[in-house]
Design an enzyme around this catalytic site. Structure first.
Site, PDB file in Angstrom:
ATOM      1  N   GLU A  52       0.821  -1.204   0.000  1.00  0.00           N
ATOM      2  CA  GLU A  52       0.000   0.000   0.000  1.00  0.00           C
ATOM      3  C   GLU A  52       0.862   1.264   0.000  1.00  0.00           C
ATOM      4  O   GLU A  52       0.555   2.237  -0.688  1.00  0.00           O
ATOM      5  CB  GLU A  52      -0.908   0.029   1.239  1.00  0.00           C
ATOM      6  CG  GLU A  52      -1.759  -1.211   1.413  1.00  0.00           C
ATOM      7  CD  GLU A  52      -1.111  -2.248   2.305  1.00  0.00           C
ATOM      8  OE1 GLU A  52      -1.768  -2.697   3.243  1.00  0.00           O
ATOM      9  OE2 GLU A  52       0.061  -2.615   2.055  1.00  0.00           O
ATOM     10  N   CYS A  84      -0.128   0.491   8.042  1.00  0.00           N
ATOM     11  CA  CYS A  84      -0.540   0.983   6.730  1.00  0.00           C
ATOM     12  C   CYS A  84      -1.926   1.626   6.771  1.00  0.00           C
ATOM     13  O   CYS A  84      -2.226   2.538   5.984  1.00  0.00           O
ATOM     14  CB  CYS A  84      -0.541  -0.163   5.715  1.00  0.00           C
ATOM     15  SG  CYS A  84       1.105  -0.780   5.315  1.00  0.00           S
ATOM     16  N   THR A 196      20.256 -38.488   1.193  1.00  0.00           N
ATOM     17  CA  THR A 196      20.276 -37.706  -0.049  1.00  0.00           C
ATOM     18  C   THR A 196      21.580 -36.924  -0.158  1.00  0.00           C
ATOM     19  O   THR A 196      22.177 -36.837  -1.240  1.00  0.00           O
ATOM     20  CB  THR A 196      19.065 -36.738  -0.089  1.00  0.00           C
ATOM     21  OG1 THR A 196      17.862 -37.512  -0.126  1.00  0.00           O
ATOM     22  CG2 THR A 196      19.118 -35.833  -1.319  1.00  0.00           C
ATOM     23  N   ASP A 200      24.029 -38.132  -3.158  1.00  0.00           N
ATOM     24  CA  ASP A 200      24.009 -37.216  -4.305  1.00  0.00           C
ATOM     25  C   ASP A 200      24.910 -35.989  -4.138  1.00  0.00           C
ATOM     26  O   ASP A 200      25.247 -35.343  -5.131  1.00  0.00           O
ATOM     27  CB  ASP A 200      22.585 -36.725  -4.572  1.00  0.00           C
ATOM     28  CG  ASP A 200      21.634 -37.848  -4.943  1.00  0.00           C
ATOM     29  OD1 ASP A 200      22.121 -38.907  -5.371  1.00  0.00           O
ATOM     30  OD2 ASP A 200      20.412 -37.666  -4.791  1.00  0.00           O
ATOM     31  N   ARG A 207      18.536 -22.391  -8.957  1.00  0.00           N
ATOM     32  CA  ARG A 207      19.404 -22.016 -10.076  1.00  0.00           C
ATOM     33  C   ARG A 207      18.722 -21.056 -11.042  1.00  0.00           C
ATOM     34  O   ARG A 207      19.097 -20.992 -12.216  1.00  0.00           O
ATOM     35  CB  ARG A 207      19.893 -23.268 -10.794  1.00  0.00           C
ATOM     36  CG  ARG A 207      20.733 -24.136  -9.857  1.00  0.00           C
ATOM     37  CD  ARG A 207      21.438 -25.275 -10.553  1.00  0.00           C
ATOM     38  NE  ARG A 207      22.026 -26.161  -9.554  1.00  0.00           N
ATOM     39  CZ  ARG A 207      21.576 -27.359  -9.254  1.00  0.00           C
ATOM     40  NH1 ARG A 207      20.516 -27.823  -9.875  1.00  0.00           N
ATOM     41  NH2 ARG A 207      22.161 -28.102  -8.336  1.00  0.00           N
TER      42      ARG A 207
END
Length: 356
Positions: A52, A84, A196, A200, A207
């Protein structure tokens, strides 16, 4: 052009803040006079000016006797910025159209009441469902102090996320992987298990240029991930958090990460969500692996998700299934994905589901 048209424009504005405002809500605002837009704004970043205020600054003195469209009830309280609602009144706004009330107890209708008490005409619930849709994490978090949980995974036609040797690059196509990074930019944190990281060694970053990286949450009850892991070596933003056992406090000293210590070695999702909520993390993107995904389904904590299926078949019973450990004897007792939407992503098929 009518209220719905202008509110949809405000919602478009709000979406520009995706990934930058958490745990605050996405908010957009449009100021209209004589059927023309004279000011636009959105909440750009946590701690910065609200939508706002940005719209009123752009409109300037023309705001007097104008109509302001806001996707969420304006704030009533002092936080990172002043209320606001007071600025709207001071600007001489004649009419305020609000998509949704703010569920925050500090607001929740108080601003609407104050606007009306000060002679501002107020209309509420224009495009209410659309406005709530973009702020599902905020609405859940402000009410429960628990993060919104979104599941994303890519599988083969036979339900595998990796071969028996844990090779998984790549099951899904380029477009589906881009979608994954869009989700990483949208949600405040990304959750995976220790296996994981070990198998990996992912970076767990987004990205997409110009987007925020999520917090990287790793469940590691035994604190077994290598100190050379990318999530630890490349932790300049201090967003890597390891959830582990209290027994590992001494062991954790030389790790380049923040820690959450819980009792035992295995943790329920309830414990995890409460702990992350205390850090003001409003949303979690669950990406795996098998044990984490299976536990999330068992505990029924997934609010929404995407299961992306690639037209590939591994055909090996020893390959890694995306879920396991269930003992369902009857089809009627199987997990049923609700509110399902199906769409194609290139030659992949996305099953999008919602708890409610």
């Amino acid at each position: 052009m009518n209220d719905i048209f202008f509110m949809k424009e405000a919602i478009k504005q709000a979406k520009n803040g995706v990934g930058f405002v958490n745990p605050n809500p996405l908010v957009g605002s449009i100021i209209v006079k004589n059927s023309k837009i004279i000011g636009t704004g959105y909440h750009k970043k946590f701690g910065n000016s609200h939508a706002e205020i940005n719209a009123l600054k752009q409109a300037g003195k023309k705001s007097e006797n104008a109509t302001i469209y806001i996707t969420l009830e304006p704030c009533f309280h002092h936080g990172k910025t002043p209320p606001c609602v007071d600025v709207i009144i001071s600007a001489g706004i004649k009419r305020c159209v609000i998509a949704s009330k703010d569920p925050n107890p500090k607001v929740n209708g108080k601003s609407i009441k104050k606007l009306r008490e000060n002679g501002v005409e107020v209309d509420v619930s224009v495009c209410k469902e659309e406005a709530k849709e973009i702020n599902k994490p905020f609405f859940k978090f402000i009410r429960t102090k628990l993060p919104f949980v979104y599941l994303k995974l890519g599988i083969t036609l036979d339900g595998k996320i990796a071969t028996a040797s844990y090779n998984s690059k790549w099951i899904t196509n380029t477009s589906a992987r881009h979608h994954s990074h869009q989700l990483r930019s949208k949600y405040m944190s990304l959750l995976v298990g220790a296996n994981t990281i070990i198998k990996d060694n992912p970076s767990l970053t987004c990205r997409i240029k110009g987007k925020n990286n999520p917090y990287r949450i790793i469940l590691d009850g035994n604190l077994k991930i290598p100190k050379t892991s990318k999530v630890l070596k490349n932790n300049e933003d201090k967003k890597t958090i390891i959830i582990t056992s209290k027994d590992n406090k001494k062991k954790s000293i030389n790790y380049n990460a923040n820690f959450i210590f819980l009792k035992g070695k295995k943790f329920s999702f309830k414990e995890i969500l409460v702990a992350l909520g205390k850090l003001n993390i409003d949303s979690i993107l669950v990406e795996g692996g098998n044990k984490i995904i299976s536990q999330a389904f068992k505990e029924n904590i997934i609010d929404e998700g995407d299961i992306i299926v690639a037209p590939k078949i591994i055909g090996d019973s020893k390959a890694v299934s995306f879920v396991s450990g269930f003992s369902t004897n009857l089809i009627k007792d199987s997990i049923y994905l609700k509110n399902l939407e199906i769409k194609k992503i290139g030659n992949n098929v996305c099953f999008h589901f919602k708890k409610s």
